[in-house]
Design a protein around this motif. Sequence first.
Motif, PDB file in Angstrom:
ATOM      1  N   LYS A   1      65.579 134.516  56.049  1.00 45.46           N
ATOM      2  CA  LYS A   1      64.412 134.450  56.682  1.00 45.46           C
ATOM      3  C   LYS A   1      63.827 135.721  56.992  1.00 45.46           C
ATOM      4  O   LYS A   1      64.729 136.984  57.264  1.00 45.46           O
ATOM      5  CB  LYS A   1      64.357 133.716  57.930  1.00 45.46           C
TER       6      LYS A   1
ATOM      7  N   LEU B   1      58.472 134.252  70.926  1.00 43.71           N
ATOM      8  CA  LEU B   1      58.535 134.165  69.241  1.00 43.71           C
ATOM      9  C   LEU B   1      58.433 135.669  68.956  1.00 43.71           C
ATOM     10  O   LEU B   1      57.730 136.528  69.506  1.00 43.71           O
ATOM     11  CB  LEU B   1      57.046 133.575  68.731  1.00 43.71           C
TER      12      LEU B   1
ATOM     13  N   PHE C   1      56.053 135.530  61.882  1.00 48.04           N
ATOM     14  CA  PHE C   1      56.856 134.734  63.045  1.00 48.04           C
ATOM     15  C   PHE C   1      58.387 134.321  62.913  1.00 48.04           C
ATOM     16  O   PHE C   1      58.641 133.781  61.923  1.00 48.04           O
ATOM     17  CB  PHE C   1      56.153 133.552  63.626  1.00 48.04           C
ATOM     18  N   GLY C   2      59.182 134.513  63.740  1.00 50.40           N
ATOM     19  CA  GLY C   2      60.498 134.066  64.062  1.00 50.40           C
ATOM     20  C   GLY C   2      60.418 132.638  64.279  1.00 50.40           C
ATOM     21  O   GLY C   2      59.380 132.023  64.649  1.00 50.40           O
ATOM     22  N   GLN C   3      61.820 132.098  64.359  1.00 50.60           N
ATOM     23  CA  GLN C   3      61.769 130.528  64.587  1.00 50.60           C
ATOM     24  C   GLN C   3      61.144 130.249  66.081  1.00 50.60           C
ATOM     25  O   GLN C   3      60.718 129.094  66.377  1.00 50.60           O
ATOM     26  CB  GLN C   3      63.035 130.028  64.328  1.00 50.60           C
TER      27      GLN C   3
END
Lengths: 116, 114
Positions: free
Chosen positions: A2, A87, A106-108
């Motif tokens: 990711k 986030l 964005f991260g998770q």
Amino acid sequence: RKEVEQDPGPFNVPEGATVAFNCTYSNSASQSFFWYRQDCRKEPKLLMSVYSSGNEDGRFTAQLNRASQYISLLIRDSKLSDSATYLCVVSGYTNAGGTSYGKLTFGQGTILTVHP
Amino acid sequence: DTGVSQDPRHKITKRGQNVTFRCDPISEHNRLYWYRQTLGQGPEFLTYFQNEAQLEKSRLLSDRFSAERPKGSFSTLEIQRTEQGDSAMYLCASSGTSGSYEQFFGPGTRLTVL
């Protein structure tokens, strides 16, 4: 892999605790970095920008390490109202398709629950 | 309220139907963004406009998705032939092109495809 990776948690801490969140990003050309906060079933809101020199806003401290491609957020003296998803966000990078300054990646998200 | 607004807030539809969402940005903002967020994930970028020009589209935006901003003000996002996998929160954000570039998000449209 990711583009932005975060530990999803959840983190459960008592009021007054210090809690730290970490984030890594894959594109070394990323130019802008942020932490957003998202309350349950609400829209994300900017918490703070992150600068290479590190920056502080009250109980919140953000750090950026460009060499390690690592971003952190430290919350001191946690309050019940800090319970939310945090986030990690990067923006402004160049890839094979060209330079994009607009979109946020964005991260998770990391879930934080502060309990009495 | 001078923030970003989205309409409708909730939409339930049957698979195969078309849906259209509207976003009204903050009035002085000339950049407008669409994101999609599924449960337990951060928002994912779909597309963005500067004024009426669509400057970038994500590979997530299949040919069933189309976005417009005809007069450089409000924007619409249409999904044709909806699939269950389209169920998500669709977020709109706007920003200016000077200063902090901070993106302000609307409350989102929650789509459920049955």
